[in-house]
Design a protein around this motif. Structure first.
Motif, mmCIF file in Angstrom:
data_model
loop_
_atom_site.group_PDB
_atom_site.id
_atom_site.type_symbol
_atom_site.label_atom_id
_atom_site.label_comp_id
_atom_site.label_asym_id
_atom_site.label_seq_id
_atom_site.Cartn_x
_atom_site.Cartn_y
_atom_site.Cartn_z
ATOM 1 N N LYS A 146 0.588 -0.881 -0.033
ATOM 2 C CA LYS A 146 0.074 -0.095 0.098
ATOM 3 C C LYS A 146 0.629 1.357 -0.048
ATOM 4 N N LEU A 147 2.169 1.217 0.016
ATOM 5 C CA LEU A 147 3.032 2.430 0.145
ATOM 6 C C LEU A 147 2.907 3.032 -1.357
ATOM 7 N N THR A 148 2.599 4.333 -1.375
ATOM 8 C CA THR A 148 2.390 5.116 -2.866
ATOM 9 C C THR A 148 3.841 6.011 -2.996
ATOM 10 N N PHE A 149 4.450 6.417 -1.941
ATOM 11 C CA PHE A 149 5.692 7.315 -2.019
ATOM 12 C C PHE A 149 6.483 6.772 -0.919
ATOM 13 N N ILE A 150 7.759 7.424 -1.120
ATOM 14 C CA ILE A 150 8.905 7.052 -0.179
ATOM 15 C C ILE A 150 9.554 7.997 0.387
ATOM 16 N N PHE A 151 9.666 9.190 -0.123
ATOM 17 C CA PHE A 151 10.473 10.370 0.555
ATOM 18 C C PHE A 151 9.486 11.626 0.189
ATOM 19 N N THR A 152 9.276 12.563 1.382
ATOM 20 C CA THR A 152 9.126 13.817 0.737
ATOM 21 C C THR A 152 10.098 14.702 0.314
ATOM 22 N N PRO A 153 9.720 15.865 -0.407
ATOM 23 C CA PRO A 153 10.716 16.752 -0.741
ATOM 24 C C PRO A 153 11.720 17.163 0.433
ATOM 25 N N SER A 154 11.196 17.368 1.357
ATOM 26 C CA SER A 154 12.329 17.724 2.692
ATOM 27 C C SER A 154 12.960 16.825 3.208
ATOM 28 N N LEU A 155 12.557 15.544 3.046
ATOM 29 C CA LEU A 155 13.422 14.510 3.315
ATOM 30 C C LEU A 155 14.651 14.103 2.532
ATOM 31 N N VAL A 156 14.292 14.501 1.225
ATOM 32 C CA VAL A 156 15.430 14.526 0.244
ATOM 33 C C VAL A 156 16.569 15.360 0.701
#
Length: 286
Positions: free
Chosen positions: A118-128
C-alpha cells in the motif's frame, strides 16, 4: 511495540539510549512500532529491520513540533540510523508519519523496501534534503508505488534548492507496476557517484527523470553521470525514456547497457551520450 511508559522509563535507566539494533518479525498486532515519544529516546539507533508484520501501518511516528516554541526544532527521527529494511508489510501506508521538514536522516546509507503493497511514495521533498550518506536504494514489489518523491495535492511538489543523493551508488527498482517517475531532473546533478541503475518491470513508467515547475536543466541540456557503469532498463511502457524532451545524459563510464521491452529505441540513442565503442559492444537487448 513500546508503550509511552516504557519510553519514559527507558530514558531514566539508559536502556533505550544504548539501543542500536531493532529487528521485528511476524508481530501481527503492531501498527506503529516507533511512536514519537519513544523516538526521542533512541539516540543511538543504527539499524531497523521489520519483516512480516501484517498489521503494521506506519513505521516512524514523528509527531508535531513543540507547541509554543518559535524555534524550528528537529523532530525525533534518529539521525544515527544507518540502515532501514522493510519487508512484507501489506498494510504499510507510510514509513514516516507526520511533518518531515525538520527531520534528519543524515546517517542513513542503506534503504531496502520489499513487498509493501500500500506504499505510494517513499520520500517527501524535505526528506530528500537530509540524505547526504544514502548509498543504496533497493525497492522491490511495491505494487502501489507511484513516485519515489511524494506529490502534493495531485501536483508534483516543487523540490527545494540543492536536493539530491550525493553518495548514492546503486538504484535498484523492480516489479513496481504503478511507478510513473523516479527522480525530478533537479536531483540528477547530485548523482555524481551513481555507479549502477537497474529498473525492471516498471510497466507504467513515464520517465526516469521528469521535469517540474521550477526545475532548471544545465545550460547545454546535458546532465552528467560520470561514474555510471551499468544501466539496466526493463519497461514495456511507451515512456519518453530517460528524461524530458531536449534532455541528454552523458555517460562516459558506461560499460554495460541492457534494454528490454522499450519500443522507441530512437529516444535511447538521442538521450544517452555514450562512447561509440561502449555502445556498440555492450548494448544487450533481451
Amino acid at each position: 511495540m513500546f508503550s509511552d511508559k516504557m519510553a519514559v522509563h527507558g530514558q531514566q535507566n539508559g536502556f533505550l539510549q544504548r539501543l542500536k539494533f531493532v529487528h521485528m518479525y511476524d508481530c501481527g498486532d503492531v501498527r506503529a512500532p516507533f511512536p514519537a515519544k519513544l523516538l526521542r529516546a533512541l539516540n543511538n539507533l543504527k539499524e531497523v529491520i521489520v519483516d512480516s508484520c501484517k498489521s503494521l501501518e506506519e513505521v516512524f511516528e514523528l509527531g508535531e513540533p513543540y507547541e509554543g516554541s518559535s524555534e524550528e526544532k528537529e523532530l525525533p527521527l534518529p539521525s544515527s540510523l544507518t540502515r532501514l529494511q522493510l519487508y512484507q508489510l501489506p498494510e504499510l501506508k507510510c514509513i514516516w508519519k507526520g511533518p518531515t521538514s525538520h527531520v534528519s536522516l543524515q546517517s542513513l546509507a542503506d534503504l531496502h523496501l520489499d513487498s509493501l503493497d500500500k506504499l505510494t511514495f517513499i520520500f517527501t521533498p524535505s526528506l530528500v534534503q537530509s540524505l547526504p550518506q544514502l548509498k543504496s536504494l533497493d525497492i522491490s514489489k511495491c505494487s502501489e508505488l507511484k513516485h519515489i518523491i511524494r506529490e502534493e495535492d495531485g501536483e508534483r511538489e516543487i523540490i527545494p534548492e540543492s536536493p539530491g543523493f550525493p553518495k548514492l551508488k546503486t538504484i535498484i527498482i523492480q516489479k513496481c507496476g504503478k511507478l510513473e517517475y523516479v527522480f525530478p531532473v533537479s536531483v540528477s546533478p547530485s548523482l555524481l557517484n551513481l555507479e549502477e541503475m537497474r529498473i525492471f518491470k516498471a510497466h507504467n513508467l513515464k520517465q526516469i527523470f521528469y521535469s517540474v515547475e521550477g526545475d532548471a536543466l544545465t545550460r547545454d541540456g546535458i546532465i552528467k553521470f560520470p561514474k555510471l557503469r551499468e544501466l539496466f532498463l526493463s519497461s514495456r511502457s511507451n515512456c519518453s525514456f530517460f528524461g524530458p524532451k531536449n534532455f541528454a545524459a552523458q555517460l562516459p563510464s558506461l560499460h554495460y547497457l541492457k534494454i528490454d521491452g522499450h519500443k522507441e529505441l530512437g529516444n535511447l540513442s538521442a538521450q544517452l551520450q555514450v562512447r561509440p565503442l561502449y555502445f556498440s559492444n555492450n548494448f544487450f537487448p533481451f
